[in-house]
Design a protein around this motif. Structure first.
Motif, mmCIF file in Angstrom:
data_model
loop_
_atom_site.group_PDB
_atom_site.id
_atom_site.type_symbol
_atom_site.label_atom_id
_atom_site.label_comp_id
_atom_site.label_asym_id
_atom_site.label_seq_id
_atom_site.Cartn_x
_atom_site.Cartn_y
_atom_site.Cartn_z
ATOM 1 N N THR A 121 -6.576 -4.514 1.398
ATOM 2 C CA THR A 121 -7.709 -3.587 1.315
ATOM 3 C C THR A 121 -8.107 -3.065 2.695
ATOM 4 O O THR A 121 -8.559 -1.917 2.818
ATOM 5 C CB THR A 121 -8.920 -4.260 0.643
ATOM 6 N N ALA A 122 -7.919 -3.891 3.725
ATOM 7 C CA ALA A 122 -8.259 -3.451 5.090
ATOM 8 C C ALA A 122 -7.278 -2.389 5.586
ATOM 9 O O ALA A 122 -7.685 -1.457 6.288
ATOM 10 C CB ALA A 122 -8.260 -4.650 6.038
ATOM 11 N N ARG A 123 -6.009 -2.513 5.205
ATOM 12 C CA ARG A 123 -5.009 -1.524 5.631
ATOM 13 C C ARG A 123 -5.188 -0.206 4.904
ATOM 14 O O ARG A 123 -4.843 0.855 5.435
ATOM 15 C CB ARG A 123 -3.584 -2.048 5.374
ATOM 16 N N THR B 2 0.831 -1.205 0.000
ATOM 17 C CA THR B 2 0.000 0.000 0.000
ATOM 18 C C THR B 2 0.868 1.260 0.000
ATOM 19 O O THR B 2 0.357 2.367 -0.174
ATOM 20 C CB THR B 2 -0.946 0.032 1.219
ATOM 21 N N PRO C 169 -8.220 1.156 2.835
ATOM 22 C CA PRO C 169 -9.526 1.186 2.159
ATOM 23 C C PRO C 169 -9.726 2.430 1.302
ATOM 24 O O PRO C 169 -10.649 2.473 0.484
ATOM 25 C CB PRO C 169 -10.524 1.151 3.326
ATOM 26 N N ASP D 203 -6.576 -14.214 2.235
ATOM 27 C CA ASP D 203 -6.493 -13.385 3.439
ATOM 28 C C ASP D 203 -5.550 -12.203 3.236
ATOM 29 O O ASP D 203 -5.826 -11.085 3.688
ATOM 30 C CB ASP D 203 -5.992 -14.212 4.628
ATOM 31 N N GLU E 219 -7.198 -9.512 1.216
ATOM 32 C CA GLU E 219 -8.155 -8.819 2.079
ATOM 33 C C GLU E 219 -7.444 -7.884 3.051
ATOM 34 O O GLU E 219 -7.937 -6.785 3.347
ATOM 35 C CB GLU E 219 -9.005 -9.838 2.840
ATOM 36 N N ALA E 220 -6.266 -8.288 3.526
ATOM 37 C CA ALA E 220 -5.503 -7.445 4.450
ATOM 38 C C ALA E 220 -5.027 -6.164 3.776
ATOM 39 O O ALA E 220 -4.989 -5.096 4.402
ATOM 40 C CB ALA E 220 -4.308 -8.223 4.995
#
Length: 400
Positions: free
Chosen positions: A112-114, A60, A116, A106, A109-110
């Motif tokens: 996108t969670a870190r 990211t 958004p 996973d 998904e992590a």
């Protein structure tokens, strides 16, 4: 269905704009930059999940290594890279393959969670388009190697529900679904009995069928059985790499067009350049000879490899080579059957000059402009062609 040259391509030939093999595209124009930033760019195959599973970095933000991170993706205009959930063939026929696939999902998904505000999981064509309007980079997912299905249709449903939207049926070895182009053992002579049932169920559930990596027999069986278009998520052309079955030949391209499918061109030098393939074969022969004479001590082998590379520099392919593959498909079956499947983060240090990471899509666009492709054709290659196929797969599933 042979493509007729557009007027713009003919004009380009006469005024000398068509790129000469081995010569890089001119400086990227404002038009190419604008197309990159204003158009959805789908890349069918980027190996970020396995890369960060092996050596974790936060993509990211800017990273020192690898081919993908957020700043470079934004610079290149990349908006919908398929995250490859790659499971090595060494894990076939073991619960570890299913475990790893879930872990790699996973990891996406992590991401996108870190962040958004930067990334979002995409499960549909509508998601990709909506997230593009929001300024987000979509992260759809594809599974490279169907081993985690484990012969159980419930696992297919499980991975669909987790966001997987295509499955590359096999990888470097024959598995319980399909023979591999890399594996001389052709135990199924194409698809296995389960693999043939899987094709039908993938159609019904709305899962794209990816025929990259499969044997020729498996390819023809898949396109015959599938009621929806199939994709080759990261393949190039055998016309330029004779005897490399991992790539597609002209007859396969014609069958793909009849199926209304799409080939997404792999950027790796070994996929687009005969010279690069011959170099790799030469290294293998020299290495095997060295092992026979001196043994396989890891330290001395590393020294041998380094010396070989010093004396025989790797013949990187060029942007022009990649464009040649695109031209061949366009002239043979039509530009509407072409997409991008770079294999960034998956082919190591073998990427062409001018296409080294996800910041370089404008170079590709510039090359296409110089070869006379229209804006509509370029947008098709960048995303519209793939989104059409994906929509057809979604529509078939909705009806069945």
């Amino acid at each position: 269905m042979k493509k007729t040259m557009t007027l713009s391509r003919i004009t380009a030939l006469f005024i000398g704009l068509t790129a000469v093999p081995g010569v890089q595209a001119a400086e990227v124009s404002d038009k190419a930059t604008a197309l990159a930033q204003q158009t959805i760019i789908v890349d069918g195959h980027i190996d970020v999940p396995y890369r960060i599973n092996d050596n974790w970095v936060d993509v990211t933000t800017a990273t020192k290594d690898g081919d993908f991170d957020y700043p470079r993706a934004k610079e290149g205009g990349l908006t919908a890279p398929f995250m490859s959930v790659y499971v090595p063939a060494s894990l076939d026929n073991s619960p570890a393959s299913t475990q790893l696939a879930n872990q790699l999902i996973d990891s996406v998904e992590a991401i996108t969670a870190r962040a958004p505000d930067k990334f979002a999981i995409a499960r549909s064509v509508a998601d990709v388009k909506e997230q593009f309007e929001q300024g987000l980079i979509s992260l759809p997912m594809g599974m490279e190697n169907g081993s985690p299905i484990q012969g159980d249709m419930d696992n297919l449903t499980h991975f669909y529900e987790r966001g997987i939207r295509y499955i590359t049926l096999t990888h470097s070895q024959s598995n319980h679904i399909s023979d591999s182009s890399y594996d001389l053992r052709r135990q199924w002579k194409g698809l296995s009995p389960f693999g043939k049932k899987l094709i039908t169920q993938m159609n019904n559930i709305g899962m794209l069928i990816d025929i990259s990596h499969v044997s020729d027999d498996a390819f023809y069986q898949a396109v015959e059985l599938s009621k929806a278009p199939v994709i080759a998520s990261h393949s190039s052309l055998r016309a330029f790499t004779p005897d490399f079955e991992r790539n597609m030949n002209d007859d396969m391209l014609k069958a793909l067009a009849k199926n209304d499918g799409i080939i997404m061109i792999n950027f790796g030098s070994g996929f687009v350049s005969k010279a690069a393939r011959e170099w790799r074969a030469g290294l293998s022969q020299a290495r095997n000879k060295y092992i026979k004479e001196h043994g396989d001590d890891e330290a001395t082998l590393d020294a041998f490899d380094a010396q070989y590379r010093k004396e025989n520099p790797y013949p990187y392919s060029s942007l022009s080579d990649v464009l040649d593959h695109i031209d061949h498909v366009a002239d043979l079956i039509g530009v509407e059957h072409i997409g991008i499947g770079s294999d960034f983060d998956g082919v190591g240090d073998s990427l062409p000059v001018g296409l080294k990471d996800v910041s370089d899509y404008p170079n590709l666009i510039q090359g296409l402009l110089e070869r006379g492709y229209s804006e509509k054709e370029i947008k098709g290659i960048l995303s519209d062609n793939f989104l059409r196929v994906w929509s057809q797969v979604e529509d078939y599933a909705a009806e069945h």
